[in-house]
Design an enzyme around this catalytic site. Structure first.
Site, PDB file in Angstrom:
ATOM      1  N   GLU A  16      79.234  28.680  94.636  1.00 22.85           N
ATOM      2  CA  GLU A  16      80.293  28.552  95.275  1.00 22.85           C
ATOM      3  C   GLU A  16      79.971  27.540  96.374  1.00 22.85           C
ATOM      4  OE1 GLU A  16      83.783  28.757  95.390  1.00 22.85           O
ATOM      5  OE2 GLU A  16      83.200  27.464  97.168  1.00 22.85           O
ATOM      6  N   LYS A  17      80.289  26.108  96.361  1.00 22.34           N
ATOM      7  CA  LYS A  17      80.020  25.284  97.531  1.00 22.34           C
ATOM      8  C   LYS A  17      80.166  25.321  98.693  1.00 22.34           C
ATOM      9  CE  LYS A  17      83.769  22.050  96.195  1.00 22.34           C
ATOM     10  NZ  LYS A  17      84.351  22.470  94.933  1.00 22.34           N
ATOM     11  N   HIS A  18      81.300  26.205  98.960  1.00 23.01           N
ATOM     12  CA  HIS A  18      81.612  26.251 100.492  1.00 23.01           C
ATOM     13  C   HIS A  18      80.636  27.371 101.361  1.00 23.01           C
ATOM     14  CE1 HIS A  18      85.291  24.511  98.754  1.00 23.01           C
ATOM     15  NE2 HIS A  18      85.279  23.872  99.659  1.00 23.01           N
ATOM     16  N   HIS A  46      78.797  20.057  98.205  1.00 20.80           N
ATOM     17  CA  HIS A  46      80.487  19.965  98.769  1.00 20.80           C
ATOM     18  C   HIS A  46      80.543  18.533  98.788  1.00 20.80           C
ATOM     19  CE1 HIS A  46      83.757  20.238 101.375  1.00 20.80           C
ATOM     20  NE2 HIS A  46      84.107  21.246 100.778  1.00 20.80           N
ATOM     21  N   HIS A  52      88.042  15.121 102.572  1.00 19.39           N
ATOM     22  CA  HIS A  52      87.527  16.510 102.061  1.00 19.39           C
ATOM     23  C   HIS A  52      85.989  16.541 102.767  1.00 19.39           C
ATOM     24  CE1 HIS A  52      86.675  19.491  98.714  1.00 19.39           C
ATOM     25  NE2 HIS A  52      86.769  20.213  99.998  1.00 19.39           N
ATOM     26  N   CYS A 116      85.989  24.541 105.801  1.00 14.94           N
ATOM     27  CA  CYS A 116      86.353  23.208 105.044  1.00 14.94           C
ATOM     28  C   CYS A 116      87.801  22.703 105.385  1.00 14.94           C
ATOM     29  CB  CYS A 116      86.228  23.562 103.488  1.00 14.94           C
ATOM     30  SG  CYS A 116      86.791  22.441 102.435  1.00 14.94           S
ATOM     31  N   HIS A 119      89.968  23.633 102.112  1.00 15.17           N
ATOM     32  CA  HIS A 119      89.544  24.941 101.655  1.00 15.17           C
ATOM     33  C   HIS A 119      89.533  26.197 102.500  1.00 15.17           C
ATOM     34  CE1 HIS A 119      88.652  21.954  98.248  1.00 15.17           C
ATOM     35  NE2 HIS A 119      89.584  22.741  97.572  1.00 15.17           N
TER      36      HIS A 119
HETATM   37 FE   FE2 Z   1      86.148  22.069 100.268  1.00 14.54          FE
END
Ligand code: FE2
Length: 130
Positions: A16-18, A46, A52, A116, A119
């Site tokens: 999970e990139k966050h 990310h 973004h 983010c 997100h």
């Molecule tokens: Fe994001």
């Protein structure tokens, strides 16, 4: 409605990139300063674009047995390619990566939040053992 904490997302930073990744050196000792590296996107990058990006990383500590959370600090990331020529034309980007120097006297847990712009709020953690 729920408490803010109930909306903070988490997951495995390896997929999970966050999720902020907290890295602590081996052999830390109680009462001695050490470096805590916190980053987002270490294993799964990310995006870092004008549209973004990660806005900030914030680091907290909770000592074992304590009900108090201590806010250790916050790093903000303010450049993501913005330019008068248009989005992603500026050529200046900062990555979500921060190093905090910390001295702790008791075992506990470090918590990091990342935000983010699309997100939302994410959390990672690392146990502190001496
Ligand atoms: Fe994001």
């Amino acid at each position: 409605m729920g408490a803010l904490g109930s909306f903070v997302k988490t997951g495995d930073f390896k997929s999970e990139k966050h999720v902020p990744v907290i890295e602590i050196p081996n052999g830390i000792k109680a009462g001695e300063e050490f470096e805590v590296k916190v980053s987002v996107g270490r294993d799964v990058p990310h995006p870092n674009t004008t549209e973004h990006f990660i806005t900030y990383i914030q680091l907290f500590y909770k000592a074992e047995g304590s009900g108090v959370v201590t806010d250790l600090g916050k790093a903000e990331f303010l450049s993501h390619g913005e330019s008068t020529a248009g989005p992603n034309k500026g050529g200046v980007y900062v990555s979500p990566y921060a190093v905090f120097k910390v001295k702790l006297s008791k075992p506990g847990t470090l918590y990091a939040w990342s935000y983010c712009n699309i997100h939302g709020l994410w959390e990672g953690s690392a146990d502190i053992r001496f």
